[in-house]
Design an enzyme around this catalytic site. Structure first.
Site, PDB file in Angstrom:
ATOM      1  N   HIS A 444       0.830  -1.209   0.000  1.00 37.00           N
ATOM      2  CA  HIS A 444       0.000   0.000   0.000  1.00 37.00           C
ATOM      3  C   HIS A 444       0.866   1.262   0.000  1.00 37.00           C
ATOM      4  O   HIS A 444       0.681   2.150  -0.852  1.00 37.00           O
ATOM      5  CB  HIS A 444      -0.909  -0.016   1.232  1.00 37.00           C
ATOM      6  CG  HIS A 444      -1.800   1.181   1.349  1.00 37.00           C
ATOM      7  ND1 HIS A 444      -3.124   1.173   0.973  1.00 37.00           N
ATOM      8  CD2 HIS A 444      -1.553   2.445   1.795  1.00 37.00           C
ATOM      9  CE1 HIS A 444      -3.653   2.371   1.182  1.00 37.00           C
ATOM     10  NE2 HIS A 444      -2.715   3.165   1.681  1.00 37.00           N
ATOM     11  N   GLU A 445       1.795   1.330   0.937  1.00 41.59           N
ATOM     12  CA  GLU A 445       2.621   2.537   1.044  1.00 41.59           C
ATOM     13  C   GLU A 445       3.545   2.701  -0.167  1.00 41.59           C
ATOM     14  O   GLU A 445       3.812   3.822  -0.603  1.00 41.59           O
ATOM     15  CB  GLU A 445       3.430   2.525   2.343  1.00 41.59           C
ATOM     16  CG  GLU A 445       2.582   2.479   3.613  1.00 41.59           C
ATOM     17  CD  GLU A 445       1.527   3.576   3.697  1.00 41.59           C
ATOM     18  OE1 GLU A 445       1.702   4.644   3.068  1.00 41.59           O
ATOM     19  OE2 GLU A 445       0.520   3.364   4.388  1.00 41.59           O
ATOM     20  N   HIS A 448       1.690   4.480  -2.915  1.00 42.43           N
ATOM     21  CA  HIS A 448       1.764   5.942  -2.754  1.00 42.43           C
ATOM     22  C   HIS A 448       3.118   6.458  -3.241  1.00 42.43           C
ATOM     23  O   HIS A 448       3.198   7.457  -3.964  1.00 42.43           O
ATOM     24  CB  HIS A 448       1.620   6.315  -1.277  1.00 42.43           C
ATOM     25  CG  HIS A 448       0.223   6.329  -0.768  1.00 42.43           C
ATOM     26  ND1 HIS A 448      -0.796   7.018  -1.379  1.00 42.43           N
ATOM     27  CD2 HIS A 448      -0.325   5.744   0.327  1.00 42.43           C
ATOM     28  CE1 HIS A 448      -1.910   6.870  -0.686  1.00 42.43           C
ATOM     29  NE2 HIS A 448      -1.656   6.099   0.356  1.00 42.43           N
ATOM     30  N   HIS A 451       3.632   6.526  -6.968  1.00 41.71           N
ATOM     31  CA  HIS A 451       2.822   7.591  -7.568  1.00 41.71           C
ATOM     32  C   HIS A 451       3.604   8.910  -7.559  1.00 41.71           C
ATOM     33  O   HIS A 451       3.488   9.727  -8.475  1.00 41.71           O
ATOM     34  CB  HIS A 451       1.517   7.733  -6.784  1.00 41.71           C
ATOM     35  CG  HIS A 451       0.476   8.556  -7.468  1.00 41.71           C
ATOM     36  ND1 HIS A 451      -0.634   9.051  -6.824  1.00 41.71           N
ATOM     37  CD2 HIS A 451       0.358   8.985  -8.754  1.00 41.71           C
ATOM     38  CE1 HIS A 451      -1.373   9.733  -7.671  1.00 41.71           C
ATOM     39  NE2 HIS A 451      -0.787   9.718  -8.846  1.00 41.71           N
TER      40      HIS A 451
END
Length: 655
Positions: A444-445, A448, A451
């Site tokens: 998940h991290e 980020h 991105h």
């Protein structure tokens, strides 16, 4: 090429910051003195001034979160008023606003779409900051912004202090006999020639006892300690809500929720509320069935009334019985370094990015920096700090430091970011062995981070995660999460840390099947939080009692198992009171619709390692950052509008 992480001058930070802010103001005044302002001679350098300040500030904020001390707290509190005043003065500077408006009006034919997006965002944000208001109202907004910053930091600090101040000491082995060996080893200590066990509210320790603690009374004890942390935050919430409401009214909005939506993909309050109730309706039946299943299971232990502090314990037992899945048994296969190595290999295979350890200073011996190469060329840097520490704020997050952009001299600046988690600690004798849920958090991290780090947008204000609407910023993180459940991906790194044995197909199948265990219940829980957050900001709730009453009403309406009356969840809801999710917590589910639909394309292609599709996603979503609205970028990638059904199908809520 990259600036080194360095907070050696922490004690002088206030003095250094004052110099930086003074220099920035002088540079902006010079820009405002230009007679013929253009995008190149005004907007471009104006953005670079903003980046310059952000690059200086980020390490200071970061160190306060990852190596918290009295000094970091003091420095943070000293610098906060300077930053808040500077930001407010800047955002209310009508001369900058007029200059941007003039450039926008005069440059419609000569500006490209990315430059237009920069101007559109900046002009909107100036208007939302009240630059058009009279001086009295501007000054009041300045006071509000400063006080809000102080209160948010105080909220988080109270939570950290409360988390660190609690210990539950257990002497009877019978009370800890079900706790996994690796967690028990970390809890064990010797005192008065006797072996004892210490459990805290640090997440790995708390999760260990609430999930595996045999003694029901002790489970309630630590649960109660956790959900009654920082009662002083109740008064802070009152003041935060009052300030947000006042700010919204000054800026011409009926509520903070309305103000919040002015920068988001969702356009109306009804759109958000209807979306959340639609999810609640579709998950309610499944959620009730899931709770009934746990209740029946707990009756085998003589539990006639299932309580909130029983939920994790009996859910874990039920999952083990139902799927023969015990997350603890998998931990030897998810040793931290092995996971990272395999994860990096997977990312390279689909995105053509290579991670290499960088010989650069970090803030802790357990934190490591990596240089990222694309097609053999250095493109970014990431700092990764995964293990829990007492001086580290709880939870997991990604924070951007530098942005990718091309400056006024045509020099390319490369991005950097941090990933911080709170996984089980390693010692000289014990490896950091992750749960699969930790692996999911890491994915998940990293979503980020990529991105931000893979951006190719030349304008810093819309590069990476900058300029991305808050309710879509979770899209890339949740998208990457889905791959952490794929068998082919897991085989890249799920290897026993002692024997090197790869996790079997049968064992991985259990992880995949167990993924949707209680998915309806989990969705309802997130909807409960999101509705509480959004409704809390639709009108002014003036005191703690009113806030609690709203939460109780939502629990009565939405919750399938109601928490005890002493549960003061709101006092620890740092996402909205200590972070940036106020009137925006719904964005986790909103963005999840995009992420699930994007991942479903990989499912339909029957190839998780579909490189053509992955590179298309990289180009359309990751490289474009905030340069276009996410709904436009999603359409560019998928060639269709997103559908909520993909999310519900993946979660097993509908077929």
């Amino acid at each position: 090429m990259f600036e080194e992480f360095n907070v050696n001058n922490l004690e002088k930070m206030k003095e250094l910051l004052e110099i930086k802010l003074k220099e920035s103001k002088e540079q902006i005044e010079k820009l405002l003195d230009l007679e013929n302002k253009t995008y190149d001679n005004f907007v471009k350098p104006y953005q670079e001034i903003g980046e310059y300040i952000n690059e200086f500030l980020t390490p200071m904020f970061h160190i306060d979160s990852v190596k918290n001390t009295e000094i970091t707290t003091k420095v943070h509190e000293e610098c906060l008023p300077l930053i808040s005043n500077y930001s407010t003065e800047l955002s209310q500077n009508v001369n900058i606003y007029r200059a941007l408006k003039d450039i926008q009006d005069n440059g419609n034919t000569s500006l490209n779409n990315i430059q237009k997006k920069v101007l559109e965002n900046e002009i909107r944000d100036f208007e939302l900051s009240g630059c058009h208001l009279n001086n009295n109202l501007k000054n009041r907004l300045k006071e509000i912004n400063l006080r809000q910053s102080e209160l948010s930091h105080k909220f988080s600090q109270n939570l950290l202090n409360a988390t660190n101040s609690y210990e539950m000491i257990i002497e009877d082995y019978e009370d800890v006999k079900e706790i996994p060996e690796s967690d028990l080893e970390l809890a064990k200590f010797e005192e008065d020639d006797k072996i004892k066990y210490k459990f805290t509210l640090q997440m790995p320790s708390y999760v260990a006892y609430i999930t595996y603690g045999t003694n029901r009374g002790k489970r309630e004890e630590i649960y109660k300690a956790y959900c009654t942390r920082a009662p002083e935050n109740g008064k802070i919430i009152e003041e935060i809500l009052a300030l947000k409401d006042e700010k919204s009214k000054i800026l011409g909005f009926d509520s903070y929720a309305q103000y919040s939506l002015s920068t988001k993909m969702a356009k109306t309050e009804d759109e958000v509320i209807d979306f959340l109730y639609e999810l609640a309706k579709k998950g309610k039946v499944g959620g009730k069935n899931e709770v009934e299943e746990i209740k029946e299971f707990a009756k085998k232990d003589g539990i006639e009334e299932l309580k909130s502090f029983d939920l994790s314990y009996y859910s874990e037992k039920l999952k083990k019985e139902k799927y023969d899945f015990d997350e603890e048994l998998y931990r030897p296969y998810f040793e931290k370094e092995s996971v990272l190595k395999g994860f990096f290999e997977f990312l390279n295979s689909i995105f053509d990015i290579e991670f290499k350890v960088s010989n650069t200073p970090t803030w802790d011996e357990k934190a490591t920096a990596y240089d990222i190469f694309e097609n053999g060329k250095l493109s970014s840097k990431i700092y990764i700090d995964l293990e829990s520490r007492k001086d580290k704020r709880g939870g997991a997050w990604m924070n951007n430091w530098h942005s990718y952009y091309v400056d006024k001299h045509n020099n390319t600046h490369l991005p950097t970011a941090y990933i911080v988690c709170n996984f089980p600690q390693s010692t000289k004798d014990t490896k950091s062995l992750l749960r699969h849920s930790d692996v999911v958090t890491l994915f998940h991290e990293m979503g980020h981070a990529l991105h931000h780090l893979l951006s190719k947008v030349p304008e810093p204000f819309v590069s990476g995660i900058s300029g991305v609407a808050w309710d879509t910023v979770e899209f890339p993180s949740q998208f990457l999460e889905y791959f952490s459940y794929d068998k082919t991906v897991l085989k890249q790194f799920a290897k026993h840390y002692k024997t090197g044995e790869i996790l079997s197909d049968e064992a991985i199948d259990k992880i995949i099947k167990a993924r949707n265990f209680q998915s309806s219940l989990n969705m309802i829980r997130q909807v409960e939080f999101a509705l509480f957050d959004f409704k809390l900001h639709q009108k002014l709730y003036k005191n703690e009692e009113d806030v609690q009453k709203l939460l109780n009403e939502i629990r009565d309406e939405i919750s399938i198992i109601k928490p005890p009356i002493y549960n003061k969840f709101q006092n620890g809801f740092s996402h909205i009171f200590g972070g940036g999710y106020a009137a925006g917590y719904y964005s986790y589910k909103w963005a999840e619709v995009l992420s699930a639909d994007a991942y479903y394309m990989f499912i339909e292609s029957e190839n998780t390692f579909n490189k053509e599709l992955a590179l298309k996603y990289k180009k359309a979503i990751l490289e474009k950052g905030g340069s276009s609205d996410m709904n436009e970028l999603f359409f560019e990638f998928a060639q269709r509008e997103p559908s909520v059904d993909s999310l519900l199908k993946i979660d097993g809520i509908i077929s």
